[in-house]
Motif scaffolding. Structure first.
Motif, PDB file in Angstrom:
ATOM      1  N   SER A 261      -0.711  -8.013  -2.799  1.00  0.00           N
ATOM      2  CA  SER A 261      -2.081  -7.419  -1.956  1.00  0.00           C
ATOM      3  C   SER A 261      -3.049  -8.724  -1.752  1.00  0.00           C
ATOM      4  O   SER A 261      -3.107  -9.806  -2.391  1.00  0.00           O
TER       5      SER A 261
ATOM      6  N   MET B 176      -3.813  -2.121  -6.899  1.00  0.00           N
ATOM      7  CA  MET B 176      -2.607  -1.655  -7.114  1.00  0.00           C
ATOM      8  C   MET B 176      -1.558  -2.364  -8.231  1.00  0.00           C
ATOM      9  O   MET B 176      -0.731  -1.764  -8.797  1.00  0.00           O
TER      10      MET B 176
ATOM     11  N   GLY C  55       0.850  -1.099  -0.057  1.00  0.00           N
ATOM     12  CA  GLY C  55      -0.125  -0.105   0.031  1.00  0.00           C
ATOM     13  C   GLY C  55       1.016   1.155  -0.002  1.00  0.00           C
ATOM     14  O   GLY C  55       2.046   1.086  -0.202  1.00  0.00           O
TER      15      GLY C  55
END
Length: 490
Positions: free
Chosen positions: A63, A69, A36
């Protein structure tokens, strides 16, 4: 506009820093769970510095839930920009330490294969407090957590952090590979021992022999990490892409300050973290406690009280002199006396924190910091409360922070509008607020009865319950801004 990628690196403006090595020539020695904003603005930057001299420590990112992402960064060869902002000044740096991003929910087998690669010697985590699937009040695994139940039903296809670590360690052991070191980088008290306990407890639900292996043979290196990283806005993306001359789909914005304290427990090897500014120590716990109680505790207090008063960001909140005074008094009078840090200038640390909170360039939203409060309160505020009560000292400022959380999670702001409360217990907390109404005694007692947050010792402590009830009454009657502005909080 073309995308940031290997091909466009050489065309970036001269003022933009870029990797001092060829990212294509590196190999992954670390798997990181929870790619993140924080990881990319913190650990990934340190590793980018390291790779210039030691190319074996790039990161295979993962993730646990979402693919956004991965989808944003894969078309740009997993390069991304860190914008370091202070006031009106912004420095841009492209980071190349991230090799790939895997998504556990989509393909757990691919992630497990990466975790079992012999080249991987460290698995680091920034999955937030809730990602450990534990009871924050006790620090133990929550066996009734939905992710844990799902993983135990299909233990070879896990998607939770405890499940993935346990299954990867089982497979490495079966293949004759040494276990990796687990390095949690989340805001948990004693995050190394806590993560160790949680993974061992999960393993025990699968197999006693696996649990004993985790307990005895797997190293967990605790850390303290510190850097303020707000969520990236669309305006951030537009401004950074314009400055680059190419589009970066997901840059990160952060402050100049960065700190990483690491417990030196890496039996299968580690990079030279100290060479790039990390502090290697025998015991990280005092640093963790200092940061959790001073920075994170103050941050949460500011978030709830600031949001209720209508302030959107931390810097806006701190621009109100009453809020700055509250935070300074909270840290000086209630938090600092609970810390034993020989050789550390706590007053200087406090002053640095206050200056960082004032940084208007970060635009760190109070709503963002307020997320997952039921998971954060035990670590950020309640440990300090217990130490103060044990010493017979007042807890008025801390109680105000707790009361502000209670007022916030009712889900109704001071103008009667709904609050979008992001918390694993949001529905339950909102229902408690609806049932208790605006009766501060009833509301405080009901929230203190939430065992996932408050143990019985605090629920039954008359002094603490009384202080929280009084603060909650003021918040309900006067509002947050007027309560903070009162001269005699203590």
């Amino acid at each position: 506009m073309s995308r940031l990628c290997y091909k466009t690196l050489e065309n970036l403006p001269p003022a933009v820093a870029r990797p001092a090595y060829d990212p294509r020539a590196t190999t992954a020695g670390i798997v990181h769970l929870g790619v993140g904003a924080f990881h990319r603005a913190h650990q990934a930057v340190y590793l980018d510095d390291l790779l210039a001299g030691d190319p074996q420590w790039a990161v295979a990112g993962a993730s646990l839930r979402r693919a956004d992402m991965r989808d944003a960064l894969a078309p740009q060869d997993n390069l991304f920009t860190v914008a370091i902002r202070s006031g009106e000044v912004s420095q841009l740096r492209v980071i190349g330490s991230l090799k790939t991003i895997l998504v556990a929910r989509e393909d757990p087998e691919a992630l497990l294969a990466a975790l079992c690669d012999p080249a991987i010697r460290i698995v680091s985590l920034t999955v937030t407090e809730r990602g450990y699937c534990h009871d924050p009040a006790t620090g133990d695994l929550d066996p009734d957590h939905s992710d844990i139940k799902t993983d135990l039903d299909a233990p070879t296809r896990p998607t939770s952090a405890p499940g993935l670590l346990a299954e990867a360690l089982r497979r490495r052991r079966a293949a004759g590979l040494a276990p990796f070191t687990v390095m949690p980088c989340d805001n948990l008290p004693e995050n190394g021992p806590t993560a160790h306990r949680i993974v061992a407890q999960y393993a025990a639900l699968r197999d006693g022999d696996l649990a004993r292996f985790v307990e005895r043979d797997v190293a967990f290196a605790g850390t303290m990490v510190d850097r303020i990283v707000p969520a990236t806005s669309e305006d951030d993306i537009a401004r950074i892409s314009e400055a680059l001359g190419v589009r970066d789909a997901w840059p990160v914005v952060t402050e100049p300050f960065s700190q990483w304290v690491i417990e030196d427990r890496f039996p299968t090897g580690r990079p030279d973290f100290a060479s790039v500014g990390a502090e290697m120590v025998a015991d990280v716990e005092p640093y963790e406690r200092m940061k959790l109680r001073m920075l994170n505790g103050a941050h949460s207090t500011l978030a709830y009280l600031g949001y209720l008063a209508g302030y959107e960001t931390v810097s806006e909140t701190m621009a109100d002199p009453a809020y700055e005074r509250l935070v300074r008094e909270l840290m000086t009078d209630e938090v600092m006396p609970t810390l034993e840090m020989p050789g550390t200038d706590l007053a200087a640390y406090r002053d640095a924190l206050i200056a960082r909170f004032h940084n208007p360039a970060l635009k760190h939203r109070t709503w963002q910091i307020a997320m997952d409060g039921s998971q954060k309160l035990p670590q950020r505020l309640l440990g300090t409360v217990r130490d103060r009560l044990a010493a017979g000292r007042p807890v008025d400022g801390l109680a105000l922070g707790v009361a502000a959380w209670m007022r916030y999670v009712t889900g109704i702001d001071e103008n009667g509008a709904p609050i979008e409360v992001k918390d694993p217990l949001a529905e339950r907390l909102r229902a408690i607020g609806a049932e208790a109404g605006r009766d501060p005694a009833k509301l405080a007692a009901a929230y203190l009865g939430v065992e996932a947050v408050f143990d019985r010792d605090l629920r039954d402590h008359e002094g603490f319950a009384g202080a929280v009830t009084a603060a909650l009454a003021s918040l309900l009657q006067r509002g947050a801004a007027a309560t903070v502005a009162m001269e005699n909080l203590k």
